[in-house]
Each structure stands twice: as C-alpha cells, then as structure tokens.
Design an enzyme around this catalytic site. Structure first.
Site, short mmCIF file in Angstrom:
data_model
loop_
_atom_site.label_atom_id
_atom_site.label_comp_id
_atom_site.label_asym_id
_atom_site.label_seq_id
_atom_site.Cartn_x
_atom_site.Cartn_y
_atom_site.Cartn_z
N LYS A 1 5.13 -9.77 9.51
CA LYS A 1 4.62 -8.68 10.34
C LYS A 1 3.08 -8.76 10.43
CE LYS A 1 4.05 -4.17 11.55
NZ LYS A 1 2.78 -3.87 11.01
N ARG B 1 2.55 3.13 8.98
CA ARG B 1 1.82 3.94 9.98
C ARG B 1 2.77 4.60 10.98
NH1 ARG B 1 -1.83 -0.24 8.97
NH2 ARG B 1 -3.91 0.48 8.35
N HIS C 1 9.24 -3.42 3.36
CA HIS C 1 8.76 -3.71 2.01
C HIS C 1 9.94 -4.12 1.11
CE1 HIS C 1 5.61 -0.63 3.29
NE2 HIS C 1 4.86 -1.65 2.92
N SER D 1 6.72 0.02 9.80
CA SER D 1 5.34 0.09 9.34
C SER D 1 5.11 1.47 8.73
CB SER D 1 4.39 -0.11 10.53
OG SER D 1 3.09 0.31 10.18
N MET E 1 0.84 -1.20 0.00
CA MET E 1 0.00 0.00 0.00
C MET E 1 0.88 1.26 0.00
SD MET E 1 -3.41 -0.94 2.09
CE MET E 1 -2.75 -0.76 3.73
P1 AMP Z 1 1.49 -2.87 3.48
O1 AMP Z 1 2.04 -1.86 2.53
O2 AMP Z 1 1.50 -2.43 4.89
O3 AMP Z 1 0.18 -3.45 3.02
O4 AMP Z 1 2.52 -4.08 3.45
C1 AMP Z 1 2.85 -4.72 2.24
C2 AMP Z 1 3.59 -6.00 2.58
O5 AMP Z 1 4.78 -5.67 3.31
C3 AMP Z 1 2.78 -6.93 3.47
O6 AMP Z 1 2.97 -8.27 3.05
C4 AMP Z 1 3.37 -6.69 4.84
O7 AMP Z 1 3.24 -7.79 5.70
C5 AMP Z 1 4.82 -6.44 4.48
N1 AMP Z 1 5.49 -5.69 5.56
C6 AMP Z 1 5.05 -4.58 6.19
N2 AMP Z 1 5.89 -4.21 7.17
C7 AMP Z 1 6.89 -5.13 7.16
C8 AMP Z 1 8.06 -5.31 7.97
N3 AMP Z 1 8.37 -4.47 8.95
N4 AMP Z 1 8.86 -6.36 7.69
C9 AMP Z 1 8.54 -7.23 6.68
N5 AMP Z 1 7.45 -7.11 5.89
C10 AMP Z 1 6.63 -6.08 6.14
#
Ligand code: AMP
Length: 282
Positions: free
Chosen positions: A149, A187, A37, A185, A30
């Site tokens: 995560k 966030r 990421h 994160s 996202m």
């Molecule tokens: P998001 O953009 O938050 O939807 O995350 C995209 C992908 O990155 C998802 O598969 C998350 O689980 C992964 N992700 C987010 N934060 C981390 C982190 N700190 N370490 C590893 N993978 C992550």
C-alpha cells in the site's frame, strides 16, 4: 501477549526468545489497526516463531500538524485485535523513550525524495527512515513486514537496509482492500459517510487507467481522461496520478510491457489525504 512499554522491557523480553534461537518477525505500525495491518501479522506468523508488533505514531514523519494531531488512536481495540491474531509481543514506546532528544540528523533517499510522497511531504521519508532504523535496531528482527500500500515507503526501506547493511529481510505484503476496492487505511476512519462513498474514486481511477493501458491506449491520453473523471467528483482534490517504475518510482511517459510498472495516486477526499497504487504488470 506481552506488552512492552519501554525499550528496556522489550529488549529483556526479546533476549529471552533469542537464547532459544527463535526467529523474530516484526510489524511496525502507527496503530488504528485494520485487516491490512493484520495481513502483515499473518505473514509474519507464517515464517517467524515470535511476532512483534509496534504501535507508535511517529511525529517525525508528519509534515502536516493537523494530520498528526487528528491521526486516529484506538489502542484498546488494537490490543484486542493483536491478541486475537496471536501476536507474541506488542511494543508501545513513549515519545520520550524513542526520542529522548529530537534527532539532529536527517536522511536523504536521493531521487526518491524528489517524487510523489517525497515531493508532496517534505521530510516525511527522513522521519520514516529514522524511526524504522531505531525500531530495527531495538527489535533486531530476522524479518520485517511492510505493506505494498505504501509503495514508495517500501523502496525507501529497501534502500535504508541496503545502504546501512542492516541485517534484516524485508517482506512486502499485498494491499488489503474493502469490498468496494478502497485500500484499507487508518485514515479512512476520518472520512464522513459522504467522503467514504467518494473515496472509492481512487481505486476506480487506478483500475480505469490499468484497463486502458493493457488495451494499448496511450498513457498521457489515459491520464488526461482520468483527470477529467476526478474533476467530476466534488469532494476529491488530486495531488498526483502517475505511471511509475515499481522499484525506482521513476515517472514514465509511456507504457512499456517489459518494465515492472505501477499506477500511483494521492488524492484528498475532503480533508483526508489518501494514497493508493496498483501494479500494471506483475
Ligand atoms: P501504518 O500504520 O499506516 O504506518 O502502516 C503500518 C504498515 O501496514 C505499513 O507497512 C503499511 O504499508 C501497512 N499497511 C497499511 N495499510 C495496508 C493495507 N491496506 N494492506 C496491506 N498493508 C497495509
């Protein structure tokens, strides 16, 4: 690095790679990208010929309008990070292209809906299931990468792929953390400097519980002690802290070294809701 802004553009680009039997690895995100990421990107590059990253803030998976409207967007920085990392294709679909009409159907992941993120964020996993189904149908990767995560999301995606016989291998990548242990994160960008300090609490609590459990202490007592520690942090408001089965997310009332267990936590720090987890025994 190619940037595809429509489904049609992406399909045309990927078809040209498929003719040469290139292995396509896919990392859905996202945006507001960080090293977490990028660790998924690195994992994809190590096993794929072509790495595709999507950036789309999926409205369907937000149960809280403020969380959606304040979700960080840093597209220019994201694109330079992906370029530096050697990503081949970035997919930036518009909401209109991905959702020409609001989906009528919903998805239900059974017992996974009843607990933790499922219970605290009604409709969240249906939204995740629908967008991930769409993206897997559009990209048709050989391998897709998800972060540990989001432990419960991993269980949901594995159920989705299994129950719908989607022909993709799911790879799970360990959580990347800041130096003080805070799980990276998007966030975290919303935290004020005071909140950023207090956000260390999540990883501290997970580690405290893990150490107590490994030392043979009772889980319910450990949980109680952890709740007392959380109450001492004025910026924190806990939603859940549980010991769960890593694969089913089923809550445990006692530590059992023969099972694969994880500690999971969700906590508001100020207005920002953060989640984290820690395997107890691998
Ligand atoms: P998001 O953009 O938050 O939807 O995350 C995209 C992908 O990155 C998802 O598969 C998350 O689980 C992964 N992700 C987010 N934060 C981390 C982190 N700190 N370490 C590893 N993978 C992550």
């Amino acid at each position: 690095m190619k940037i595809a802004r429509t489904i049609r553009e992406l399909k045309t680009t990927l078809d040209s790679y498929r003719i040469d039997n290139q292995i396509i690895g896919f990392v859905p995100t996202m945006g507001a990208l960080h090293q977490g990421h990028l660790s998924l990107v690195i994992a994809s590059k190590s096993v794929s010929d072509i790495t595709v990253v999507s950036i789309f803030v999926n409205p369907l998976q937000f149960n809280n309008i403020v969380d959606f409207s304040t979700y960080p967007q840093t597209i220019e920085a994201d694109l330079s990070l992906l370029q530096e990392e050697g990503v081949d294709v970035v997919f930036l679909p518009s909401k209109e292209d991905l959702y020409p009409t609001k989906p009528v159907m919903t998805m239900n992941f059974g017992s996974l809906e009843q607990v933790l993120e499922g219970a605290f964020r009604p409709g969240h996993f249906s939204g995740v299931g629908i967008v991930v189904s769409k993206l897997l149908n559009i990209v048709k990767p050989e391998v897709a990468f998800f972060g540990q995560k989001d432990l419960q999301q991993v269980a949901v995606i594995k159920m989705l792929v299994q129950d719908l016989s989607i022909d993709v291998k799911i790879e799970v990548v360990p959580t990347m953390r800041e130096d003080d242990g805070l799980a990276m994160s998007s966030r975290n960008l919303r935290l004020t400097s005071d909140e950023r300090v207090s956000a260390r609490l999540l990883y501290r609590i997970l580690n405290f519980c893990k150490i107590e459990l490994i030392a043979g202490n009772d889980w319910l007592q450990t949980r109680q002690d952890a709740l007392t520690l959380i109450k001492q942090e004025p910026l924190a408001r806990m939603e859940y802290l549980e010991l769960v089965d890593t694969y089913t997310l089923e809550s445990q009332s006692a530590y059992d070294a023969t099972k694969t267990l994880s500690l999971v936590i969700a906590c508001f720090i100020g207005e920002v809701r953060l989640i984290d987890n820690l395997p107890v025994n691998l």
